[in-house]
Structure formats: structure tokens, C-alpha cells
Write a protein that holds these residues in place. Structure first.
Motif, PDB file in Angstrom:
ATOM      1  N   LYS A  16       0.363  -0.888   0.281  1.00 17.03           N
ATOM      2  CA  LYS A  16       0.027   0.109   0.108  1.00 17.03           C
ATOM      3  C   LYS A  16       0.796   1.021  -0.290  1.00 17.03           C
ATOM      4  N   ASP A  17       0.359   1.728  -0.443  1.00 16.07           N
ATOM      5  CA  ASP A  17       0.589   3.773  -0.667  1.00 16.07           C
ATOM      6  C   ASP A  17       1.049   4.400   0.830  1.00 16.07           C
ATOM      7  N   THR A  18       1.746   5.590   0.873  1.00 16.11           N
ATOM      8  CA  THR A  18       1.972   6.157   2.124  1.00 16.11           C
ATOM      9  C   THR A  18       0.703   6.682   2.705  1.00 16.11           C
ATOM     10  N   SER A  19      -0.168   7.142   1.604  1.00 19.95           N
ATOM     11  CA  SER A  19      -1.184   7.336   2.555  1.00 19.95           C
ATOM     12  C   SER A  19      -2.005   6.720   2.872  1.00 19.95           C
ATOM     13  N   TRP A  20      -2.131   5.512   2.729  1.00 19.45           N
ATOM     14  CA  TRP A  20      -2.536   4.525   3.585  1.00 19.45           C
ATOM     15  C   TRP A  20      -1.552   3.690   5.047  1.00 19.45           C
ATOM     16  N   ALA A  21      -0.291   3.797   4.683  1.00 21.91           N
ATOM     17  CA  ALA A  21       0.338   3.400   5.399  1.00 21.91           C
ATOM     18  C   ALA A  21      -0.069   4.748   6.812  1.00 21.91           C
ATOM     19  N   ILE A  22      -0.302   5.891   6.597  1.00 22.46           N
ATOM     20  CA  ILE A  22      -0.424   6.795   7.412  1.00 22.46           C
ATOM     21  C   ILE A  22      -1.442   7.290   8.095  1.00 22.46           C
ATOM     22  N   ASN A  23      -2.747   6.408   6.934  1.00 27.65           N
ATOM     23  CA  ASN A  23      -3.967   5.666   7.842  1.00 27.65           C
ATOM     24  C   ASN A  23      -3.617   4.452   9.093  1.00 27.65           C
ATOM     25  N   GLU A  24      -3.631   4.474   8.516  1.00 24.05           N
ATOM     26  CA  GLU A  24      -3.264   2.973   9.135  1.00 24.05           C
ATOM     27  C   GLU A  24      -2.634   3.326  10.766  1.00 24.05           C
TER      28      GLU A  24
END
Length: 185
Positions: free
Chosen positions: A144-152
């Protein structure tokens, strides 16, 4: 939302180690959990974020891409590039992926796509196979991309604030009942 996220990651397992260390939130110590059953070793430094609780009842995991291997207990400033979505023995077990933030050799790495493709294949292969001899099933759902990781990360920080005082077993029992979608293969 920030486009860059740098987190302090506490290393549990140095890259190339076959020792599975595990942080114990109750005693605040890193303990030897087991020696890996197979021939593989951890492909990158492996750690956790103390303020973030993942759906498996443990702190949120992070793979730290670096040229060095770091001793257990070392705090490594890590720029998060993305994540690997994974189900481990029926539990959501996300692995954030980042690079050491204080090494200029990695300053141009901004997204998970900036990592060597073969490195990502090694990471995926390791996690798909490291528990085979324990007769446990691990499914890597993808990167997954950076945005997904930050949300997680933000979701896991919220989980820690709400449920971090629960034992792992109590947390899992509660979450399996309230969020069964997080515990399916």
C-alpha cells in the motif's frame, strides 16, 4: 494530512536474524519469543511503534530499510513509505515499511515504489513462508502507498489510546466480536 511521516521505531529484530523477539507491553521488555522454524531470516530490521496498537493485539510493526542491522531496543527514526497488508493466522497484522530517516543515502526515497522491486519481493516471500513449519497460514494481501500507511498508523494510535490497557487476549476477544472483518482470511 502530512505527505511525510517520520516515526521513532523501536527495533525488535535486526535484519538477517532468525531470533523472533517480541515486545512485552506489560513488562516493557523485549523478550525472545522463539527461534524461526525455517531457514529464512528477517530480510530487514523489524520493529514496532509503541504508541500504536494493531488489530493483532501487538504494537504496530515496521520494517526499516537500511544498510545497517540494529540491535533490539534501538530507536530508529524512520520515514514511512508505505505498508504491507497482511493476515497472520486469521488476524490483521499490518507491516509499515520505511527507511532510516537519518541516513542521506535514503533521503530521496519518498514512496514504497522507490524501494528496489526485488527487496519488496523478498519481504513478501519471507512473510508468506516464515510460519509454514509452524503450520500457520499467512496471507500477504499486497503493498500500500504512503497515504494508506499514514491512515493505518492513525487508526492504530487510536486503538492504543482506547484499548492499550487491555491484555492481548481481552483486546482480541473484544475486537473479534466488534470488528469481525479484521479477523478473516
Amino acid at each position: 494530512m502530512p505527505k511525510e511521516l517520520i516515526l521513532d521505531v523501536t527495533i525488535e529484530i535486526p535484519k538477517d536474524s532468525k531470533v523472533k523477539y517480541e515486545y512485552d507491553r506489560k513488562s516493557k521488555q523485549i523478550r525472545v519469543d522463539r527461534i524461526l522454524y525455517g531457514a529464512n531470516a528477517y530480510p530487514q530490521n523489524y520493529g514496532f511503534i509503541p504508541e500504536a496498537l494493531d488489530w493483532d493485539g501487538d504494537e504496530l510493526d515496521v520494517l526499516v530499510y537500511a544498510q545497517q542491522d540494529f540491535a533490539p531496543g534501538t530507536v530508529v527514526p524512520t520515514r514511512i513509505l508505505g505498508a504491507m497488508e497482511m493476515i497472520d493466522d486469521g488476524e490483521t497484522d499490518t507491516k509499515l515499511i520505511g527507511v532510516i530517516a537519518v541516513d542521506p543515502r535514503f533521503s530521496e526515497k519518498a514512496t514504497i515504489k522507490d524501494l528496489p522491486e526485488h527487496t519488496l519481493k523478498e519481504i513478501k516471500n519471507f512473510f508468506e513462508t516464515y510460519k509454514l513449519l509452524q503450520n500457520k497460514k499467512v496471507i500477504v494481501k499486497g503493498f500500500k502507498d504512503t497515504s494508506w500507511a499514514i491512515n493505518e498508523y492513525n487508526e492504530c494510535v487510536s486503538l492504543m489510546k482506547k484499548y492499550g490497557s487491555l491484555s492481548k487476549d481481552a483486546f482480541l476477544k473484544k475486537m473479534m466480536k466488534e470488528h469481525p472483518q479484521k479477523y478473516k482470511i
